[in-house]
Motif scaffolding. Structure first.
Motif, PDB file in Angstrom:
ATOM      1  N   GLY A  43       0.812  -1.215   0.000  1.00  0.00           N
ATOM      2  CA  GLY A  43       0.000   0.000   0.000  1.00  0.00           C
ATOM      3  C   GLY A  43       0.844   1.263   0.000  1.00  0.00           C
ATOM      4  O   GLY A  43       0.530   2.234  -0.703  1.00  0.00           O
ATOM      5  N   THR A  44       1.929   1.251   0.779  1.00  0.00           N
ATOM      6  CA  THR A  44       2.816   2.416   0.851  1.00  0.00           C
ATOM      7  C   THR A  44       3.458   2.693  -0.513  1.00  0.00           C
ATOM      8  O   THR A  44       3.511   3.856  -0.961  1.00  0.00           O
ATOM      9  N   ILE A  46       2.428   1.733  -3.562  1.00  0.00           N
ATOM     10  CA  ILE A  46       1.433   2.163  -4.570  1.00  0.00           C
ATOM     11  C   ILE A  46       1.007   3.596  -4.303  1.00  0.00           C
ATOM     12  O   ILE A  46       0.873   4.404  -5.233  1.00  0.00           O
ATOM     13  N   HIS A  47       0.804   3.923  -3.041  1.00  0.00           N
ATOM     14  CA  HIS A  47       0.388   5.287  -2.688  1.00  0.00           C
ATOM     15  C   HIS A  47       1.442   6.299  -3.125  1.00  0.00           C
ATOM     16  O   HIS A  47       1.122   7.376  -3.650  1.00  0.00           O
ATOM     17  N   VAL A  63      -3.893   1.214 -10.080  1.00  0.00           N
ATOM     18  CA  VAL A  63      -4.451   0.119  -9.271  1.00  0.00           C
ATOM     19  C   VAL A  63      -4.999  -0.984 -10.169  1.00  0.00           C
ATOM     20  O   VAL A  63      -4.753  -2.177  -9.937  1.00  0.00           O
ATOM     21  N   ARG A  84      -6.648  -1.467  -2.881  1.00  0.00           N
ATOM     22  CA  ARG A  84      -7.156  -0.221  -2.267  1.00  0.00           C
ATOM     23  C   ARG A  84      -7.169  -0.341  -0.741  1.00  0.00           C
ATOM     24  O   ARG A  84      -6.923   0.646  -0.036  1.00  0.00           O
ATOM     25  N   ILE A  87      -3.676   0.290   0.379  1.00  0.00           N
ATOM     26  CA  ILE A  87      -3.389   1.732   0.335  1.00  0.00           C
ATOM     27  C   ILE A  87      -4.014   2.425   1.539  1.00  0.00           C
ATOM     28  O   ILE A  87      -3.398   3.277   2.183  1.00  0.00           O
ATOM     29  N   ARG A  88      -5.239   2.020   1.849  1.00  0.00           N
ATOM     30  CA  ARG A  88      -5.947   2.616   2.982  1.00  0.00           C
ATOM     31  C   ARG A  88      -5.204   2.344   4.289  1.00  0.00           C
ATOM     32  O   ARG A  88      -5.092   3.214   5.160  1.00  0.00           O
ATOM     33  N   GLN A  91      -2.223   4.630   4.475  1.00  0.00           N
ATOM     34  CA  GLN A  91      -2.619   6.014   4.750  1.00  0.00           C
ATOM     35  C   GLN A  91      -3.031   6.199   6.209  1.00  0.00           C
ATOM     36  O   GLN A  91      -2.741   7.221   6.828  1.00  0.00           O
TER      37      GLN A  91
END
Length: 350
Positions: A43-44, A46-47, A63, A84, A87-88, A91
């Motif tokens: 996630g980190t 991709i973000h 994504v 997703r 990613i969440r 975040q």
């Protein structure tokens, strides 16, 4: 060859089962921790890529393309929805050390629910309480659905104060009453009819004591029903008496049918002072009182300054209203409570 069957050594079997079960639990925790950390790293990364995009829609394209490629490479488990969620998570918990700590105590399913919360204060609240009370994923989901944060006394405080109290709890594991006391309490599991007496309510609570203790919060244990107090030549009775291990306090609970009345304060103060004199141990904090009513008048409660006497007045709901109705009522209550704070609306420079 002998067909003699030797009796099982029950102690040995029990010990082996314990070893196997312990190893399985440790393996499950280790696998969960590694997977969760992997999801956070994915996630980190991709973000970070999405932040570098220069045009609208770039993130969705990234994504979708990654999900397709990773699914081809590794099969199920890397859908666009899963990415997703990763990613969440990144975040919501940007510091890797926090993730390291959390994933040894909470499962990926827990963290997925927590990361979905938009409000960081609420997310921190549920994260800490989930660890404190060892909630299952289902229990966490139920607490969020029943709006536990908005029902807890701490939600009435300024956000800076809430964040500070949560930080103290996180660092020192010191629980404040505001983290546990609620308003309203949801007692829909009692299955009461429209018309009932105080004794019916008390009977129903004792029948469902495990559920009631869960609603009360962490550390509560049942002590007595109709606890008798002898003062001079008179007898008084506390409806329900509890002890809270986290707060290190006795908690007297009075059940009332109808709205709160001012005379309830004197009654509860008498009970609390008796408990402090005759029951409180030297290493315990002063007793607390909870008065549960079907309604309350806020101005009376403010004028009586019940907090100074260690008394918490709360409504109880025997039927859980629609979420929208409960949400509107709680948000209005929180806004009213914050509006009454001395420094409400003032800037730091005033």
């Amino acid at each position: 060859m002998s067909n003699h069957v030797y009796p099982l050594h029950t102690d040995l079997i029990a010990e082996l089962r314990q070893l196997i079960d312990s190893a399985r639990r440790k393996a499950a925790v280790a696998v969960n921790a590694e997977l969760t950390l992997l999801y956070w790293q994915v996630g980190t990364r991709i973000h970070k890529e999405m932040l570098g995009g220069q045009r609208a829609g770039y993130g969705d394209e990234v994504v979708a393309a990654l999900a397709k490629q990773l699914s081809n490479d590794y099969g199920r488990g890397w859908s666009a929805r899963q990415l997703r969620l990763c990613i969440r998570l990144a975040q919501s918990y940007p510091e890797v050390q926090i993730v390291h700590t959390l994933c040894t105590k909470l499962s990926w399913s827990h963290l997925r629910l927590l990361a979905a919360l938009d409000d960081s204060i609420q997310r921190d609240f549920y994260t800490e309480l989930c660890q404190l009370e060892n909630w299952s994923v289902r229990q966490l989901q139920e607490r969020i659905q029943s709006m536990l944060f908005e029902r807890t006394a701490i939600s009435r405080k300024p956000e800076e104060t809430i964040a500070h109290e949560l930080q103290i709890f996180r660092q020192e594991q010191m629980v404040s009453p505001a983290l546990l006391l609620k308003d309203p309490y949801v007692l829909d599991f009692l299955d009461l009819n429209d018309r009932y007496l105080e004794k019916d309510l008390e009977d129903a609570i004792l029948r469902e004591i495990e559920q009631f203790l869960l609603e009360l919060g962490a550390g509560f244990t049942f002590v007595a029903r109709q606890k008798r107090l002898q003062i001079d030549s008179d007898d008084f009775y506390i409806d329900l008496l509890f002890y809270n291990r986290k707060l290190k306090r006795l908690v007297a609970l009075e059940l009332k049918i109808g709205e709160f009345k001012a005379e309830y304060k004197g009654q509860m103060e008498l009970y609390l002072r008796w408990l402090a004199k005759h029951e409180q141990e030297s290493d315990e904090n002063p007793p607390l009182g909870i008065i549960l009513c079907t309604g309350k008048k806020q101005e009376q409660i403010e004028l009586l300054e019940l907090d100074k006497s260690g008394i918490h007045v709360a409504e109880y709901l025997t039927i859980l209203p629609p979420r929208e109705t409960l949400q509107a009522k709680l948000h209005e209550s929180i806004e009213r409570a914050r509006a009454r704070l001395p420094n409400h609306g003032k800037s730091q420079d005033d």
